[in-house]
Design a protein around this motif. Structure first.
Motif, PDB file in Angstrom:
ATOM      1  N   GLY A 102      23.975  37.867  38.565  1.00  0.00           N
ATOM      2  CA  GLY A 102      24.492  36.931  37.585  1.00  0.00           C
ATOM      3  C   GLY A 102      25.916  37.262  37.208  1.00  0.00           C
ATOM      4  N   PRO A 103      26.664  36.294  36.644  1.00  0.00           N
ATOM      5  CA  PRO A 103      28.064  36.559  36.282  1.00  0.00           C
ATOM      6  C   PRO A 103      28.222  37.672  35.257  1.00  0.00           C
ATOM      7  CG  PRO A 103      27.285  34.483  35.350  1.00  0.00           C
ATOM      8  CD  PRO A 103      26.248  34.919  36.324  1.00  0.00           C
ATOM      9  N   GLY A 104      27.226  37.836  34.380  1.00  0.00           N
ATOM     10  CA  GLY A 104      27.326  38.875  33.361  1.00  0.00           C
ATOM     11  C   GLY A 104      27.441  40.264  33.959  1.00  0.00           C
ATOM     12  N   ALA A 105      26.717  40.493  35.067  1.00  0.00           N
ATOM     13  CA  ALA A 105      26.767  41.808  35.711  1.00  0.00           C
ATOM     14  C   ALA A 105      28.144  42.088  36.288  1.00  0.00           C
ATOM     15  CB  ALA A 105      25.708  41.869  36.813  1.00  0.00           C
ATOM     16  N   ILE A 106      28.805  41.030  36.778  1.00  0.00           N
ATOM     17  CA  ILE A 106      30.155  41.215  37.330  1.00  0.00           C
ATOM     18  C   ILE A 106      31.159  41.423  36.208  1.00  0.00           C
ATOM     19  CG2 ILE A 106      32.011  40.083  38.610  1.00  0.00           C
ATOM     20  CD1 ILE A 106      29.893  38.731  40.304  1.00  0.00           C
ATOM     21  N   TYR A 107      31.045  40.612  35.136  1.00  0.00           N
ATOM     22  CA  TYR A 107      31.980  40.751  34.019  1.00  0.00           C
ATOM     23  C   TYR A 107      31.835  42.100  33.325  1.00  0.00           C
ATOM     24  CZ  TYR A 107      33.497  35.889  34.278  1.00  0.00           C
ATOM     25  OH  TYR A 107      34.052  34.690  34.684  1.00  0.00           O
ATOM     26  N   TRP A 108      30.717  42.747  33.522  1.00  0.00           N
ATOM     27  CA  TRP A 108      30.543  44.096  32.964  1.00  0.00           C
ATOM     28  C   TRP A 108      31.561  45.056  33.569  1.00  0.00           C
ATOM     29  CZ3 TRP A 108      27.382  46.372  29.321  1.00  0.00           C
ATOM     30  CH2 TRP A 108      27.292  47.769  29.346  1.00  0.00           C
ATOM     31  N   HIS A 109      31.916  44.804  34.829  1.00  0.00           N
ATOM     32  CA  HIS A 109      32.826  45.694  35.550  1.00  0.00           C
ATOM     33  C   HIS A 109      34.242  45.150  35.651  1.00  0.00           C
ATOM     34  CE1 HIS A 109      29.637  48.401  36.982  1.00  0.00           C
ATOM     35  NE2 HIS A 109      28.911  47.324  37.227  1.00  0.00           N
ATOM     36  N   VAL A 110      34.395  43.817  35.727  1.00  0.00           N
ATOM     37  CA  VAL A 110      35.707  43.198  35.946  1.00  0.00           C
ATOM     38  C   VAL A 110      35.892  42.067  34.939  1.00  0.00           C
ATOM     39  CG1 VAL A 110      37.207  42.075  37.609  1.00  0.00           C
ATOM     40  CG2 VAL A 110      35.510  43.722  38.402  1.00  0.00           C
ATOM     41  N   ALA A 111      36.988  42.106  34.201  1.00  0.00           N
ATOM     42  CA  ALA A 111      37.175  41.154  33.117  1.00  0.00           C
ATOM     43  C   ALA A 111      37.471  39.743  33.599  1.00  0.00           C
ATOM     44  CB  ALA A 111      38.297  41.638  32.201  1.00  0.00           C
ATOM     45  N   ASN A 112      38.253  39.610  34.681  1.00  0.00           N
ATOM     46  CA  ASN A 112      38.673  38.278  35.135  1.00  0.00           C
ATOM     47  C   ASN A 112      39.148  38.353  36.581  1.00  0.00           C
ATOM     48  OD1 ASN A 112      41.445  39.294  34.992  1.00  0.00           O
ATOM     49  ND2 ASN A 112      41.278  38.975  32.776  1.00  0.00           N
ATOM     50  N   LYS A 113      39.515  37.212  37.120  1.00  0.00           N
ATOM     51  CA  LYS A 113      39.921  37.150  38.523  1.00  0.00           C
ATOM     52  C   LYS A 113      41.201  37.942  38.768  1.00  0.00           C
ATOM     53  CE  LYS A 113      40.952  33.948  42.296  1.00  0.00           C
ATOM     54  NZ  LYS A 113      40.953  32.531  42.747  1.00  0.00           N
ATOM     55  N   ARG A 114      42.120  37.908  37.834  1.00  0.00           N
ATOM     56  CA  ARG A 114      43.375  38.638  38.021  1.00  0.00           C
ATOM     57  C   ARG A 114      43.108  40.133  38.175  1.00  0.00           C
ATOM     58  NH1 ARG A 114      48.812  38.296  34.195  1.00  0.00           N
ATOM     59  NH2 ARG A 114      50.043  39.817  35.362  1.00  0.00           N
ATOM     60  N   GLU A 115      42.249  40.660  37.326  1.00  0.00           N
ATOM     61  CA  GLU A 115      41.904  42.085  37.429  1.00  0.00           C
ATOM     62  C   GLU A 115      41.217  42.379  38.761  1.00  0.00           C
ATOM     63  OE1 GLU A 115      38.864  45.295  35.363  1.00  0.00           O
ATOM     64  OE2 GLU A 115      39.728  43.704  34.104  1.00  0.00           O
ATOM     65  N   LEU A 116      40.390  41.434  39.207  1.00  0.00           N
ATOM     66  CA  LEU A 116      39.691  41.616  40.473  1.00  0.00           C
ATOM     67  C   LEU A 116      40.665  41.620  41.647  1.00  0.00           C
ATOM     68  CD1 LEU A 116      37.007  41.919  41.901  1.00  0.00           C
ATOM     69  CD2 LEU A 116      36.768  39.423  41.876  1.00  0.00           C
ATOM     70  N   LEU A 117      41.675  40.752  41.611  1.00  0.00           N
ATOM     71  CA  LEU A 117      42.680  40.719  42.671  1.00  0.00           C
ATOM     72  C   LEU A 117      43.482  42.019  42.711  1.00  0.00           C
ATOM     73  CD1 LEU A 117      43.940  37.049  42.315  1.00  0.00           C
ATOM     74  CD2 LEU A 117      42.874  38.039  44.349  1.00  0.00           C
ATOM     75  N   VAL A 118      43.807  42.542  41.540  1.00  0.00           N
ATOM     76  CA  VAL A 118      44.520  43.816  41.481  1.00  0.00           C
ATOM     77  C   VAL A 118      43.658  44.925  42.081  1.00  0.00           C
ATOM     78  CG1 VAL A 118      45.473  45.592  39.957  1.00  0.00           C
ATOM     79  CG2 VAL A 118      45.920  43.179  39.486  1.00  0.00           C
ATOM     80  N   ALA A 119      42.385  44.942  41.708  1.00  0.00           N
ATOM     81  CA  ALA A 119      41.483  45.976  42.214  1.00  0.00           C
ATOM     82  C   ALA A 119      41.297  45.861  43.723  1.00  0.00           C
ATOM     83  CB  ALA A 119      40.135  45.869  41.507  1.00  0.00           C
ATOM     84  N   ALA A 120      41.181  44.627  44.230  1.00  0.00           N
ATOM     85  CA  ALA A 120      41.016  44.429  45.668  1.00  0.00           C
ATOM     86  C   ALA A 120      42.265  44.876  46.418  1.00  0.00           C
ATOM     87  CB  ALA A 120      40.718  42.963  45.965  1.00  0.00           C
ATOM     88  N   THR A 121      43.421  44.524  45.894  1.00  0.00           N
ATOM     89  CA  THR A 121      44.686  44.925  46.517  1.00  0.00           C
ATOM     90  C   THR A 121      44.818  46.441  46.530  1.00  0.00           C
ATOM     91  OG1 THR A 121      45.739  42.892  45.734  1.00  0.00           O
ATOM     92  CG2 THR A 121      47.199  44.680  46.416  1.00  0.00           C
ATOM     93  N   ASP A 122      44.500  47.069  45.409  1.00  0.00           N
ATOM     94  CA  ASP A 122      44.608  48.521  45.319  1.00  0.00           C
ATOM     95  C   ASP A 122      43.646  49.211  46.277  1.00  0.00           C
ATOM     96  OD1 ASP A 122      45.638  50.945  44.117  1.00  0.00           O
ATOM     97  OD2 ASP A 122      43.726  51.113  43.071  1.00  0.00           O
ATOM     98  N   ALA A 123      42.434  48.665  46.424  1.00  0.00           N
ATOM     99  CA  ALA A 123      41.451  49.269  47.316  1.00  0.00           C
ATOM    100  C   ALA A 123      41.914  49.232  48.766  1.00  0.00           C
ATOM    101  CB  ALA A 123      40.107  48.553  47.173  1.00  0.00           C
ATOM    102  N   VAL A 124      42.477  48.095  49.186  1.00  0.00           N
ATOM    103  CA  VAL A 124      42.952  47.971  50.566  1.00  0.00           C
ATOM    104  C   VAL A 124      44.152  48.891  50.795  1.00  0.00           C
ATOM    105  CG1 VAL A 124      43.996  46.405  52.240  1.00  0.00           C
ATOM    106  CG2 VAL A 124      42.075  45.630  50.844  1.00  0.00           C
ATOM    107  N   VAL A 125      45.061  48.947  49.831  1.00  0.00           N
ATOM    108  CA  VAL A 125      46.238  49.810  49.958  1.00  0.00           C
ATOM    109  C   VAL A 125      45.813  51.281  50.003  1.00  0.00           C
ATOM    110  CG1 VAL A 125      48.304  50.639  48.767  1.00  0.00           C
ATOM    111  CG2 VAL A 125      47.864  48.184  48.952  1.00  0.00           C
ATOM    112  N   ALA A 126      44.865  51.650  49.159  1.00  0.00           N
ATOM    113  CA  ALA A 126      44.395  53.038  49.147  1.00  0.00           C
ATOM    114  C   ALA A 126      43.812  53.417  50.507  1.00  0.00           C
ATOM    115  CB  ALA A 126      43.349  53.228  48.053  1.00  0.00           C
ATOM    116  N   ASP A 127      43.040  52.527  51.104  1.00  0.00           N
ATOM    117  CA  ASP A 127      42.496  52.795  52.440  1.00  0.00           C
ATOM    118  C   ASP A 127      43.611  52.912  53.469  1.00  0.00           C
ATOM    119  OD1 ASP A 127      39.904  52.838  51.551  1.00  0.00           O
ATOM    120  OD2 ASP A 127      39.463  50.759  52.123  1.00  0.00           O
ATOM    121  N   ALA A 128      44.614  52.065  53.350  1.00  0.00           N
ATOM    122  CA  ALA A 128      45.725  52.077  54.312  1.00  0.00           C
ATOM    123  C   ALA A 128      46.519  53.371  54.238  1.00  0.00           C
ATOM    124  CB  ALA A 128      46.642  50.884  54.055  1.00  0.00           C
ATOM    125  N   LEU A 129      46.600  53.953  53.058  1.00  0.00           N
ATOM    126  CA  LEU A 129      47.385  55.163  52.862  1.00  0.00           C
ATOM    127  C   LEU A 129      46.551  56.434  53.019  1.00  0.00           C
ATOM    128  CD1 LEU A 129      49.515  54.075  49.763  1.00  0.00           C
ATOM    129  CD2 LEU A 129      50.168  54.022  52.179  1.00  0.00           C
TER     130      LEU A 129
END
Length: 231
Positions: free
Chosen positions: A48-75
């Protein structure tokens, strides 16, 4: 009531932030930013959406987290060679990540301009900056040298990814380059003399080799401006 709370906690623990980010990257790779919605994400994760919002506040935060995760793997890949070889390794890691994830170049640009405080920008700056220090660049010039290197890496890698995206899906790279070279060679010889002479070099170039050649040009400039280093 207590039993319901424990069940909710177990669901939240099972659905970690890392798993949410992983699913977000998968959706971004498949459908781009427009395809990443919390509705689709909840369906993919069977929650459910509540379980996701528990970890991520909004789409912008999710995009930042996704970008950081890919960059961290690349480095994550490390080179134990010379500082120049380590710069090459870091740069190629980012080059490959941007090439593999079509949405990444645009997100990196947004992160650098809108949120330079983190987490993505400091991660890239630190990785490249350590190698700049190892080259013997004086401390007062670390920021300039590292920033120039970072902007070249992200700009060139982003342009390469953009070229791949706008090319015809069934186009052969050699055919595409040959057609482009032919078009350059047909230009007016007085107005485009140099471009016409470069056409054959463009036809035969290798994207990664050209990318690394650009890195070496930047490092040669660093060595020339700050003599005594190890570029």
């Amino acid at each position: 009531m207590a039993t319901g709370t424990r069940r909710a906690q177990r669901r939240t623990e099972a659905l970690s932030r890392e798993r949410i980010v992983e699913a977000a990257v998968e959706l971004l790779d498949a459908a781009g930013e427009s395809g990443l919605t919390f509705r689709v994400l909840t369906e993919r994760l069977a929650t459910g959406p509540g379980a996701i919002y528990w970890h991520v506040a909004n789409k912008r935060e999710l995009l930042v987290a996704a970008t950081d995760a890919v960059v961290a793997d690349a480095l994550a890949a490390r080179s134990t060679g010379s500082p120049r070889e380590e710069v090459h390794a870091v740069a190629l890691g980012l080059f490959s990540a941007i090439d593999a994830h079509p949405w990444l170049a645009a997100q990196l640009l947004l992160q650098l301009s809108r949120s330079p405080g983190g987490p993505v920008t400091p991660r890239i700056l630190e990785s490249l900056g350590r190698r700049v220090r190892a080259l013997g660049v004086p401390e007062e010039h670390w920021f300039t040298a590292t920033s120039v290197l970072m902007h070249y890496v992200l700009g060139a890698a982003g342009q390469n990814a953009a070229n791949s995206q706008v090319a015809e899906p069934d186009a052969d790279r050699a055919e595409f380059l040959a057609a482009t070279a032919q078009a350059w060679e047909a230009l007016d010889p007085e107005e485009y003399e140099t471009t016409r002479l470069m056409a054959s070099q463009m036809r035969e170039h290798n994207d990664r080799e050209q990318f690394l050649a650009g890195i070496d040009l930047v490092l040669a400039g660093v060595a020339a401006l700050y003599p005594g280093g190890r570029a």
